[in-house]
Each structure stands twice: as C-alpha cells, then as structure tokens.
Design a protein around this motif. Sequence first.
Motif, PDB file in Angstrom:
ATOM      1  N   GLN A 142       0.826  -1.208   0.000  1.00  0.00           N
ATOM      2  CA  GLN A 142       0.000   0.000   0.000  1.00  0.00           C
ATOM      3  C   GLN A 142       0.860   1.259   0.000  1.00  0.00           C
ATOM      4  O   GLN A 142       0.520   2.251  -0.653  1.00  0.00           O
ATOM      5  CB  GLN A 142      -0.921   0.009   1.221  1.00  0.00           C
ATOM      6  CG  GLN A 142      -2.022  -1.053   1.170  1.00  0.00           C
ATOM      7  CD  GLN A 142      -2.788  -1.100   2.483  1.00  0.00           C
ATOM      8  OE1 GLN A 142      -2.257  -1.474   3.522  1.00  0.00           O
ATOM      9  NE2 GLN A 142      -4.048  -0.701   2.432  1.00  0.00           N
ATOM     10  N   MET A 143       1.980   1.227   0.703  1.00  0.00           N
ATOM     11  CA  MET A 143       2.883   2.373   0.720  1.00  0.00           C
ATOM     12  C   MET A 143       3.477   2.622  -0.666  1.00  0.00           C
ATOM     13  O   MET A 143       3.628   3.776  -1.096  1.00  0.00           O
ATOM     14  CB  MET A 143       3.995   2.157   1.742  1.00  0.00           C
ATOM     15  CG  MET A 143       3.509   2.122   3.186  1.00  0.00           C
ATOM     16  SD  MET A 143       4.841   1.771   4.367  1.00  0.00           S
ATOM     17  CE  MET A 143       5.843   3.237   4.190  1.00  0.00           C
ATOM     18  N   ILE A 144       3.799   1.557  -1.364  1.00  0.00           N
ATOM     19  CA  ILE A 144       4.337   1.693  -2.723  1.00  0.00           C
ATOM     20  C   ILE A 144       3.280   2.285  -3.647  1.00  0.00           C
ATOM     21  O   ILE A 144       3.558   3.194  -4.451  1.00  0.00           O
ATOM     22  CB  ILE A 144       4.827   0.325  -3.236  1.00  0.00           C
ATOM     23  CG1 ILE A 144       6.032  -0.141  -2.414  1.00  0.00           C
ATOM     24  CG2 ILE A 144       5.180   0.404  -4.718  1.00  0.00           C
ATOM     25  CD1 ILE A 144       6.453  -1.562  -2.687  1.00  0.00           C
ATOM     26  N   LYS A 145       2.048   1.790  -3.541  1.00  0.00           N
ATOM     27  CA  LYS A 145       0.961   2.324  -4.362  1.00  0.00           C
ATOM     28  C   LYS A 145       0.703   3.786  -4.024  1.00  0.00           C
ATOM     29  O   LYS A 145       0.448   4.608  -4.923  1.00  0.00           O
ATOM     30  CB  LYS A 145      -0.306   1.495  -4.133  1.00  0.00           C
ATOM     31  CG  LYS A 145      -1.465   1.880  -5.045  1.00  0.00           C
ATOM     32  CD  LYS A 145      -1.119   1.609  -6.496  1.00  0.00           C
ATOM     33  CE  LYS A 145      -2.294   1.940  -7.417  1.00  0.00           C
ATOM     34  NZ  LYS A 145      -1.957   1.728  -8.848  1.00  0.00           N
ATOM     35  N   LEU A 146       0.767   4.129  -2.742  1.00  0.00           N
ATOM     36  CA  LEU A 146       0.559   5.512  -2.326  1.00  0.00           C
ATOM     37  C   LEU A 146       1.631   6.420  -2.920  1.00  0.00           C
ATOM     38  O   LEU A 146       1.333   7.535  -3.377  1.00  0.00           O
ATOM     39  CB  LEU A 146       0.578   5.603  -0.798  1.00  0.00           C
ATOM     40  CG  LEU A 146       0.366   6.994  -0.190  1.00  0.00           C
ATOM     41  CD1 LEU A 146      -0.988   7.551  -0.577  1.00  0.00           C
ATOM     42  CD2 LEU A 146       0.505   6.936   1.335  1.00  0.00           C
ATOM     43  N   ALA A 147       2.873   5.958  -2.924  1.00  0.00           N
ATOM     44  CA  ALA A 147       3.963   6.749  -3.506  1.00  0.00           C
ATOM     45  C   ALA A 147       3.722   6.985  -4.996  1.00  0.00           C
ATOM     46  O   ALA A 147       3.948   8.091  -5.509  1.00  0.00           O
ATOM     47  CB  ALA A 147       5.298   6.035  -3.286  1.00  0.00           C
ATOM     48  N   GLU A 148       3.252   5.958  -5.688  1.00  0.00           N
ATOM     49  CA  GLU A 148       2.959   6.087  -7.125  1.00  0.00           C
ATOM     50  C   GLU A 148       1.863   7.119  -7.379  1.00  0.00           C
ATOM     51  O   GLU A 148       1.989   8.001  -8.246  1.00  0.00           O
ATOM     52  CB  GLU A 148       2.536   4.729  -7.692  1.00  0.00           C
ATOM     53  CG  GLU A 148       2.090   4.782  -9.149  1.00  0.00           C
ATOM     54  CD  GLU A 148       1.404   3.502  -9.580  1.00  0.00           C
ATOM     55  OE1 GLU A 148       0.299   3.580 -10.156  1.00  0.00           O
ATOM     56  OE2 GLU A 148       1.973   2.408  -9.333  1.00  0.00           O
ATOM     57  N   ILE A 149       0.779   7.038  -6.603  1.00  0.00           N
ATOM     58  CA  ILE A 149      -0.349   7.944  -6.812  1.00  0.00           C
ATOM     59  C   ILE A 149       0.024   9.375  -6.440  1.00  0.00           C
ATOM     60  O   ILE A 149      -0.344  10.332  -7.140  1.00  0.00           O
ATOM     61  CB  ILE A 149      -1.574   7.473  -5.999  1.00  0.00           C
ATOM     62  CG1 ILE A 149      -2.084   6.139  -6.542  1.00  0.00           C
ATOM     63  CG2 ILE A 149      -2.687   8.508  -6.047  1.00  0.00           C
ATOM     64  CD1 ILE A 149      -3.240   5.556  -5.762  1.00  0.00           C
ATOM     65  N   GLU A 150       0.762   9.545  -5.348  1.00  0.00           N
ATOM     66  CA  GLU A 150       1.146  10.904  -4.938  1.00  0.00           C
ATOM     67  C   GLU A 150       2.050  11.555  -5.980  1.00  0.00           C
ATOM     68  O   GLU A 150       1.901  12.744  -6.282  1.00  0.00           O
ATOM     69  CB  GLU A 150       1.838  10.867  -3.576  1.00  0.00           C
ATOM     70  CG  GLU A 150       0.872  10.656  -2.422  1.00  0.00           C
ATOM     71  CD  GLU A 150       1.494  10.997  -1.075  1.00  0.00           C
ATOM     72  OE1 GLU A 150       2.730  11.146  -1.015  1.00  0.00           O
ATOM     73  OE2 GLU A 150       0.728  11.121  -0.103  1.00  0.00           O
ATOM     74  N   LYS A 151       2.994  10.801  -6.538  1.00  0.00           N
ATOM     75  CA  LYS A 151       3.865  11.359  -7.578  1.00  0.00           C
ATOM     76  C   LYS A 151       3.048  11.708  -8.814  1.00  0.00           C
ATOM     77  O   LYS A 151       3.266  12.762  -9.438  1.00  0.00           O
ATOM     78  CB  LYS A 151       4.963  10.346  -7.925  1.00  0.00           C
ATOM     79  CG  LYS A 151       5.963  10.870  -8.944  1.00  0.00           C
ATOM     80  CD  LYS A 151       6.701  12.084  -8.421  1.00  0.00           C
ATOM     81  CE  LYS A 151       7.766  12.558  -9.397  1.00  0.00           C
ATOM     82  NZ  LYS A 151       8.469  13.779  -8.919  1.00  0.00           N
ATOM     83  N   THR A 152       2.100  10.857  -9.163  1.00  0.00           N
ATOM     84  CA  THR A 152       1.240  11.141 -10.314  1.00  0.00           C
ATOM     85  C   THR A 152       0.440  12.411 -10.084  1.00  0.00           C
ATOM     86  O   THR A 152       0.309  13.258 -10.980  1.00  0.00           O
ATOM     87  CB  THR A 152       0.295   9.954 -10.573  1.00  0.00           C
ATOM     88  OG1 THR A 152       1.069   8.780 -10.864  1.00  0.00           O
ATOM     89  CG2 THR A 152      -0.628  10.235 -11.754  1.00  0.00           C
ATOM     90  N   CYS A 153      -0.113  12.565  -8.885  1.00  0.00           N
ATOM     91  CA  CYS A 153      -0.880  13.776  -8.560  1.00  0.00           C
ATOM     92  C   CYS A 153      -0.008  15.028  -8.653  1.00  0.00           C
ATOM     93  O   CYS A 153      -0.443  16.064  -9.176  1.00  0.00           O
ATOM     94  CB  CYS A 153      -1.482  13.661  -7.154  1.00  0.00           C
ATOM     95  SG  CYS A 153      -2.890  12.532  -7.038  1.00  0.00           S
ATOM     96  N   ASN A 154       1.226  14.936  -8.171  1.00  0.00           N
ATOM     97  CA  ASN A 154       2.131  16.089  -8.236  1.00  0.00           C
ATOM     98  C   ASN A 154       2.438  16.473  -9.682  1.00  0.00           C
ATOM     99  O   ASN A 154       2.436  17.666 -10.035  1.00  0.00           O
ATOM    100  CB  ASN A 154       3.437  15.787  -7.497  1.00  0.00           C
ATOM    101  CG  ASN A 154       3.251  15.714  -5.997  1.00  0.00           C
ATOM    102  OD1 ASN A 154       2.308  16.292  -5.458  1.00  0.00           O
ATOM    103  ND2 ASN A 154       4.123  15.012  -5.307  1.00  0.00           N
ATOM    104  N   LEU A 155       2.701  15.481 -10.522  1.00  0.00           N
ATOM    105  CA  LEU A 155       3.005  15.758 -11.930  1.00  0.00           C
ATOM    106  C   LEU A 155       1.799  16.345 -12.648  1.00  0.00           C
ATOM    107  O   LEU A 155       1.921  17.282 -13.450  1.00  0.00           O
ATOM    108  CB  LEU A 155       3.474  14.472 -12.623  1.00  0.00           C
ATOM    109  CG  LEU A 155       4.831  13.925 -12.163  1.00  0.00           C
ATOM    110  CD1 LEU A 155       5.083  12.550 -12.763  1.00  0.00           C
ATOM    111  CD2 LEU A 155       5.956  14.876 -12.556  1.00  0.00           C
TER     112      LEU A 155
END
Length: 213
Positions: A142-155
């Motif tokens: 879940q932490m890995i998925k959260l990191a992916e989504i947060e980076k996507t949101c920032n971009l």
Amino acid sequence: MALMNVNPTRMEMTRLKRRLKTAARGHKLLKDKRDEMMRRFVLLARENARLRVEVEQALSGALGEFALCSGVMDPAMLEEAVLYPARTVDLKIGKANIMSVDVPVIEVDDASLQDTQLSYGLAETSAQLDGAIEGLANVLPQMIKLAEIEKTCNLLADEIEKTRRRVNALEHVMIPDLQDTIRFITMKLDENERGSLTRLMKVKDMIAARDNN
C-alpha cells in the motif's frame, strides 16, 4: 488590450485572421486537456486520500506495537531484532501517459511478498514485536501504491497549472489582441476605401465641370 505593431493591409488582416483561428482552436484544445486532467486529478486525489488513511492507520498500529516492545525489551536487543529487513520486494518501474504527462507506474512482484523472514529468535522477544513487523510488512504494497499515486498527482498538478496559464494567456491576451488588431485594420481599410471613393468622386466632378466649360 494592445494593438499589434502591424501594417494595416488586407494581406496582414488575412494573416491575422488565420492566427486568430489557430489560437481559438488551440484555446479549445487546451481547455479540453485541462478539464480532462482536472477530472483525472480529482479521482486520483480521492484514491490518494483513501489510501493514505489506510496506510496511516496501519503504521499507527505497528508503531503502537513497537512502543509496547520498547517498554518490555532491552533497547540493544530490540535494535538487533529489527536490524535486518523482514521483507523484501521486487519492483518493476515503468511509466504511463496521461494527457501527454509521463507518470510513474510501479508494479509489485506478488511472489516476492509471500514470506516475512524474522531475523530474531522468538524466545528473546515479545509478541508485540512480531505483530509490529507483520503489520509493517503487510502495509508495504500500500505504501508503494501511495507513492505512485502521490507522484502522479504532483506531476498532474504541475501540468494543470502550466496548461491553465496557457489558456489564460490565449483567452485574455493573445485572442483579444488579435481581435482588436483585426478590427483596427478593418476600420483603417474602410477609412482608406471611403477616402479613395471621395477622391474619385471629386475627380469625376472636376472632369464633368471641365467638360461643361
């Protein structure tokens, strides 16, 4: 609005009309892009918020277990027990394209998550330590998925802001300037045409008066 520094000719007006048509089409495309990115951003932000709550709850539980461990175990023994990772994970890093924005895609190899390896003897540690380590190991995907989504949101947020500025520049600067300049050239050409017509009429009157004499 500001008039562009151009010659008031029909050729220039035709060129500006083509630019206006292109700017209007680009404005619509950029607005559509911005709106679609906003829609996807909102969906990802909601998923991000939901996942963050789950991760924080899981981490809070694990840290609570660690707090209990630290109260009953020797600090040196506790440090030695958690010195080596209990779980490793194999990741495949790629990227996807969302409205011309490259975003990360992190795939977790489920086979690498099957086992949690404890590096300490159960007799020397408390039961809370087992629960804490198991909790942290389970929340890792879940932490890995959260990191992916947060980076996507920032971009996406950065690209939305850039697109918004382009839309505003077209809507409030370029398109109005083109429209005003085209109106100015039209007025100038009409004025020149009326002046030419007036001169022709005067010449005609002069020729008629000469012929009558």
